[in-house]
Structures are given as structure tokens and as C-alpha cells.
Motif scaffolding. Structure first.
Motif, PDB file in Angstrom:
ATOM      1  N   LEU A   1      23.456  11.648  40.181  1.00 42.86           N
ATOM      2  CA  LEU A   1      23.512  10.780  41.369  1.00 42.86           C
ATOM      3  C   LEU A   1      22.216  10.006  41.579  1.00 42.86           C
ATOM      4  O   LEU A   1      22.222   8.881  42.048  1.00 42.86           O
ATOM      5  N   GLY A   2      21.109  10.641  41.247  1.00 38.91           N
ATOM      6  CA  GLY A   2      19.818   9.999  41.477  1.00 38.91           C
ATOM      7  C   GLY A   2      19.330   9.209  40.268  1.00 38.91           C
ATOM      8  O   GLY A   2      18.184   8.810  40.206  1.00 38.91           O
ATOM      9  N   LYS A   3      20.252   8.987  39.324  1.00 42.38           N
ATOM     10  CA  LYS A   3      19.860   8.380  38.048  1.00 42.38           C
ATOM     11  C   LYS A   3      19.135   7.046  38.231  1.00 42.38           C
ATOM     12  O   LYS A   3      18.163   6.742  37.548  1.00 42.38           O
TER      13      LYS A   3
ATOM     14  N   THR B   1      17.070  12.062  29.363  1.00 40.44           N
ATOM     15  CA  THR B   1      16.998  13.314  30.130  1.00 40.44           C
ATOM     16  C   THR B   1      18.384  13.925  30.271  1.00 40.44           C
ATOM     17  O   THR B   1      18.588  15.120  30.044  1.00 40.44           O
ATOM     18  N   GLU B   2      19.337  13.081  30.622  1.00 41.11           N
ATOM     19  CA  GLU B   2      20.699  13.560  30.830  1.00 41.11           C
ATOM     20  C   GLU B   2      21.223  14.205  29.545  1.00 41.11           C
ATOM     21  O   GLU B   2      21.790  15.308  29.575  1.00 41.11           O
TER      22      GLU B   2
ATOM     23  N   THR C   1      16.193  10.287  38.580  1.00 42.20           N
ATOM     24  CA  THR C   1      16.298  11.738  38.731  1.00 42.20           C
ATOM     25  C   THR C   1      17.642  12.282  38.253  1.00 42.20           C
ATOM     26  O   THR C   1      18.695  11.778  38.629  1.00 42.20           O
ATOM     27  N   ILE C   2      17.596  13.300  37.407  1.00 40.42           N
ATOM     28  CA  ILE C   2      18.803  14.019  36.994  1.00 40.42           C
ATOM     29  C   ILE C   2      18.601  15.480  37.414  1.00 40.42           C
ATOM     30  O   ILE C   2      17.533  16.049  37.202  1.00 40.42           O
TER      31      ILE C   2
ATOM     32  N   ASP D   1      21.419  30.673  38.870  1.00 38.99           N
ATOM     33  CA  ASP D   1      20.854  30.500  40.212  1.00 38.99           C
ATOM     34  C   ASP D   1      19.600  29.629  40.188  1.00 38.99           C
ATOM     35  O   ASP D   1      18.848  29.581  41.158  1.00 38.99           O
ATOM     36  N   GLU D   2      19.386  28.953  39.079  1.00 39.87           N
ATOM     37  CA  GLU D   2      18.219  28.072  38.997  1.00 39.87           C
ATOM     38  C   GLU D   2      18.655  26.605  38.955  1.00 39.87           C
ATOM     39  O   GLU D   2      19.667  26.269  38.350  1.00 39.87           O
ATOM     40  N   THR D   3      17.855  25.764  39.623  1.00 45.88           N
ATOM     41  CA  THR D   3      18.148  24.337  39.631  1.00 45.88           C
ATOM     42  C   THR D   3      16.927  23.596  39.108  1.00 45.88           C
ATOM     43  O   THR D   3      15.800  23.957  39.448  1.00 45.88           O
ATOM     44  N   VAL D   4      17.159  22.598  38.298  1.00 45.08           N
ATOM     45  CA  VAL D   4      16.036  21.758  37.883  1.00 45.08           C
ATOM     46  C   VAL D   4      16.311  20.322  38.310  1.00 45.08           C
ATOM     47  O   VAL D   4      17.450  19.881  38.336  1.00 45.08           O
ATOM     48  N   GLU D   5      15.246  19.650  38.687  1.00 45.67           N
ATOM     49  CA  GLU D   5      15.351  18.251  39.062  1.00 45.67           C
ATOM     50  C   GLU D   5      14.329  17.525  38.199  1.00 45.67           C
ATOM     51  O   GLU D   5      13.130  17.744  38.341  1.00 45.67           O
ATOM     52  N   VAL D   6      14.825  16.718  37.279  1.00 43.06           N
ATOM     53  CA  VAL D   6      13.923  16.078  36.323  1.00 43.06           C
ATOM     54  C   VAL D   6      13.832  14.591  36.635  1.00 43.06           C
ATOM     55  O   VAL D   6      14.849  13.893  36.676  1.00 43.06           O
ATOM     56  N   THR D   7      12.623  14.137  36.889  1.00 45.02           N
ATOM     57  CA  THR D   7      12.430  12.738  37.271  1.00 45.02           C
ATOM     58  C   THR D   7      11.627  12.015  36.196  1.00 45.02           C
ATOM     59  O   THR D   7      10.585  12.490  35.767  1.00 45.02           O
TER      60      THR D   7
END
Ligand code: ATP
Ligand code: MG
Length: 482
Positions: free
Chosen positions: A77-79, A62-63, A83-84, A90-96
């Protein structure tokens, strides 16, 4: 509310970021789903800035893939938990990374396992409208709890058994109310009773999490309805029982008539329940967290200070006592110090411009501006305007225009005399140098006297010579009080 049908391909394609992620992950042979609130928001065409995604890719992969999309920032941090996060403009993605006990890479049936596990993931979410996923590779919507149906019918329904889901995480009780007022949806039949029955479990939830949901209720489209639900569904009892007491007080259906929380009740004036009044003020207040909190707590001390005497209702000191109660309540809910200060100050000051302001002398206006502080005037007027909930439109207009006149006078004064905080024209060092006296309590006495003169308009705020003369005279009279 228009709910898109087959969402999603056009919706996704309209968002270059999602299209890009889909291509990158698909090219790497990975599946990637948009999940939860962002799917819901896409379906009702609400602006989305934070995308939650679930993927088959391991965190390292993912990273790597996210880096290829050239984010402005990437957080791993959430690796450890899979979660990355990445920021694109202005958009954020959180990929788990999809986690499942049954699924392992190299498994003989990875796809089957993965599919079953995304469905497992979805039914572990709180509300049906939050339990959908969008397969970015195929454009298919996964909607095991019929979230689309509930979005169409404007219904808040818990995914699965409410009792069980509330027991797993009682914060969901608050979330039911929060989403109901954010979207203006009704609770599914029977849900109100389920919430009430599970309400005591809220005791075990951290104050911070409750606070965050309460904030969302307060800045929503229907904050008053939200408060009513929080009290009626018995949730408020477990994080702010003081709100319940508001229901026990009737107050005149008129703006307050003089300072110090004193109110004459002329014969024939209608009475209004204090909780209803507070709901009205919260609904009237601009959608700003500090103002809405101040609206919520401005009369919090009325039940405690209520007296009735000779046809007069009194709430002596309810502003000051209310400010103290507000501090305590907000501190218990773990609000930050700045918010606590600002809200409790507004509560403390909310009666200052309640009446008679047309008769104020210039010095009274100057003192008012000084006490309130230039930066607090606007929020205070926002609260004061919201606080007018009389059912008589003529009275409402009269009070609003009185406040407008006061605001105009304050603004004129500030334009003329400056917005800087007024202080004594001479400071301690200057006073010591001038008089040759040693440091001591006398300094504060002289400074207070000089400040008074400036506030009363009898001394220019930068007039050091006049101030020196006044200081000498004052010291001769009050000599050696030290
Ligand atoms: P918003 O971010 O606009 O407030 P949201 O739906 O994204 O709304 P979040 O709190 O960010 O809400 O949570 C994201 C998703 O995670 C939710 O849509 C829901 O699917 C799931 N979720 C969040 N909190 C819980 C919870 N306490 N119990 C079950 N599922 C939850
Ligand atoms: Mg979210």
C-alpha cells in the motif's frame, strides 16, 4: 539497563528473520539497515516485534526480495512512498527505500551518496536513542548522535537543536515525555525548559497523534510521573486543560466516606492535593488503557463541584458531571466510541461502592449488580481499589477488605441467580396478549414494576405466572394512566 556493545551480529543472528533479510538483500547487491526504535530496542534487549528497515533497493525490488522470504502477508500500500510491509508470524517488517535528492540508481557514486543519506535520515529523527541504524550487511552500528551513550546514561536527548526539531514537528514534545516514562529516563539538562518554551506549538498537532502518545504514557511503567511531566512541562494545557484545575483542590487524605460525593472532614484529617491523589490512582490502576483513563478522569469534576460548608467538603454530583466531562474530553481527543463509553461509565459509577457496602441488603447488592452490569464489575473494582490512596495503611487495608467482601457477595449472587441481565419476566407482546390491551405507554409502566419486583427478590426472574398476576394487580390499581 544493560546496553549491548557491538551489537549486533549475535543479536541479529539470533533473529532468523533479520538474518534471512540480510542474506537476501546482500545477495541482490542491496544495502539494508535496521533503523530507529527497533535498533534501540535490540540494544537494550527489549522484545521487538516491528522492525523498521531502510534499504537501497527500489520498492519493486524490495517487494520481490520480501516475497522470496515467504511472508504470511505482504502489503504494498505504501509502495508509492517507497514502503513495503510484510508479516512473518508475530513479526512485522516495514522496509522503506532510501530517499535522497542526491541519490539515483546508476549514479557514479551510489554508495557514497547512500551512506551520506542514511546519516541524513538518522539526524532527522527525534531523539538520540531513536537515531541509530544497524547495517545488516556489515553489523556496523551507525550512531551519529551518540544514542548508545544516552541509552547507557538513561537520558532523553533531542537529536540536534530542540527548538528546531520541535518546530518541525511539535508532536516530539509529547514523545519526549512518552519515552522518558516508557524507559524511566531523565530529561537531558535544559530540555525541560526547551519543552516548556515550545509547548504552545502543540496546539497545531492533530488530536489523534496526541492521543496515541498520551495512551503510551498511560500504559507505561510510570504513568503518574508522565502526567506530572505533562502538566509541569505545560503540555497538558494544550490538549486537556481540565487537568490543570486538579492542582487547585485539596481533598481529605481518606477514602470518600459516603455516596453522592459528600465528604465529612473530621478535625485533624490530613488534606491532600487532588492532582497528587489522581496521580496516585493512575499509578495504582492496572496497566490497562480504559482503567488508566478512568483513573485519570474519575475526579475531573471535583474542581467544578467543590463546595465547603459547616466543616464539610462537598463534591455533589462529581461522578455524573465527571462522566459528562470525560465524554467530551475523550471525544475531542478522538477516542473511539467504545472507549468513551467504557471510561465514562466507570467515572459515573466510581462512587457507588465508596462506603457502607457491608450494610447493604441482598436487594441492594442485586440492584448494584444490575446497575453496574456483570461485565463492568471487575474493571469498576479495579478502579475502586486504585482509588484508595490514603497514607494510613490500616485504613487502606480496611477499605480493600470491605471491597473484597462486596465482590464476594456479588459473585455469590451471580453464581446463584445467573449472570444474565435481569429484565421484566413478561415483555410487551406477552403483556398485550395477556390483557388484550393495545400498545401504549402502560407497557413500560408494567415492565418497570415487574423488573423492580425481580430486583427486590419478590418475584423470580423467570416466573411468568407470578408476573402475570402482579401485572393484573398493578393494572387494576393504576388502571388507565395512558
Ligand atoms: P514504539 O513503536 O515502540 O512506540 P518507536 O521508537 O518505534 O517506538 P515509532 O513512533 O514507531 O516509535 O517511530 C519509529 C521511529 O521513527 C522512531 O524510533 C524515530 O526514529 C522515528 N520517528 C517517529 N516519529 C518521529 C517524529 N515525530 N519525529 C522524528 N522522528 C520520528
Ligand atoms: Mg515503532
Amino acid at each position: 539497563m544493560k546496553v549491548l556493545e557491538h551489537v549486533l551480529s549475535p543479536e541479529v543472528e539470533r533473529r532468523p528473520l533479520l538474518g534471512r533479510l540480510h542474506q537476501l538483500f546482500a545477495a541482490a547487491g542491496e544495502r539494508i539497515y535496521l533503523v530507529g526504535g527497533s535498533v534501540r530496542d535490540l540494544l537494550i534487549q527489549r522484545t521487538v516485534h516491528d522492525f523498521d528497515l531502510a534499504t537501497s533497493a527500489r520498492p519493486e525490488v524490495t517487494e520481490k526480495l520480501l516475497r522470496r522470504a515467504r511472508p504470511d502477508a505482504l502489503y504494498a500500500l505504501g509502495k508509492r512512498f517507497g514502503t513495503i510491509s510484510a508479516v512473518f508470524g508475530d513479526e512485522t517488517v516495514e522496509v522503506t527505500t532510501f530517499r535522497s535528492e542526491h541519490y539515483e540508481f546508476g549514479d557514479r557514486h551510489p554508495e557514497v551518496d547512500f551512506r551520506s543519506s542514511i546519516e541524513e535520515d538518522l539526524v532527522r529523527r527525534d531523539l538520540t536513542i531513536n537515531s541509530m541504524a544497524l547495517d545488516l550487511s556489515t553489523g556496523n552500528l551507525l550512531d551519529p548522535a551518540d544514542g548508545v551513550g544516552d541509552l547507557r546514561q538513561h537520558i532523553i536527548r533531542v537529536t540536534g537543536s530542540p527548538r528546531e526539531r520541535f518546530t518541525e514537528d511539535p508532536l516530539r514534545l509529547m514523545r519526549v515525555v512518552r519515552f522518558a516514562v516508557q524507559f524511566g529516563f531523565e530529561l537531558a539538562p535544559g530540555l525541560a525548559d526547551e519543552v516548556r518554551a515550545s509547548a504552545p506549538m502543540l496546539e497545531h498537532i492533530s488530536r489523534e497523534r496526541i492521543r496515541d502518545e498520551l495512551n503510551k504514557v498511560l500504559v507505561s511503567e510510570q504513568p503518574g510521573r508522565g502526567l506530572r511531566l505533562l502538566v509541569d512541562l505545560d503540555l497538558a494545557r494544550y490538549f486537556c486543560p481540565e487537568l490543570l484545575d486538579l492542582k487547585s483542590i485539596e481533598t481529605p487524605d481518606e477514602p470518600s466516606t459516603n455516596e453522592a460525593g459528600r465528604m465529612r472532614v473530621p478535625p485533624g484529617v490530613r488534606m491532600k492535593n487532588l492532582f497528587e491523589h489522581v496521580i496516585g490512582v493512575v499509578d495504582n490502576a492496572p496497566s490497562d488503557l480504559v482503567l488508566r483513563l478512568a483513573a485519570l478522569f474519575h475526579d475531573i469534576a471535583k474542581p467544578r463541584t467543590f463546595t465547603f460548608n459547616n466543616g464539610e467538603v462537598h463534591f455533589f454530583g462529581h461522578d455524573t458531571i465527571g462522566a459528562r466531562m470525560t465524554r467530551k474530553i475523550l471525544a475531542e481527543l478522538r477516542y473511539d466510541q467504545d472507549t468513551i463509553e467504557r471510561v465514562s461509565r466507570l467515572v459515573d459509577l466510581h462512587m457507588r461502592q465508596a462506603a457502607n457496602t457491608d450494610e447493604w441488603s441482598e436487594r441492594a447488592v442485586r440492584r448494584y449488580v444490575h446497575t453496574v452490569g456483570v461485565e463492568t464489575l471487575n474493571p469498576l473494582w479495579g478502579l475502586a481499589r486504585a482509588d484508595i490512596t490514603s497514607s494510613n495503611p490500616r485504613r487502606v487495608r480496611a477499605h480493600l477488605s470491605r471491597l473484597d467482601r462486596l465482590a464476594q457477595r456479588c459473585e455469590d449472587l451471580i453464581a446463584e441467580e445467573g449472570a444474565e441481565k435481569i429484565v421484566s419476566p413478561l415483555n410487551g407482546d406477552e403483556l398485550m396478549a395477556m390483557t388484550g390491551r393495545p400498545p401504549g405507554r402502560w407497557i413500560q409502566g408494567v415492565k418497570d414494576h415487574l423488573l423492580d419486583l425481580v430486583l427486590d427478590g419478590d418475584l423470580g426472574r423467570y416466573d411468568k405466572e407470578g408476573a402475570a398476576e402482579e401485572a393484573r394487580r398493578f393494572l387494576e390499581e393504576h388502571g388507565d394512566d395512558d
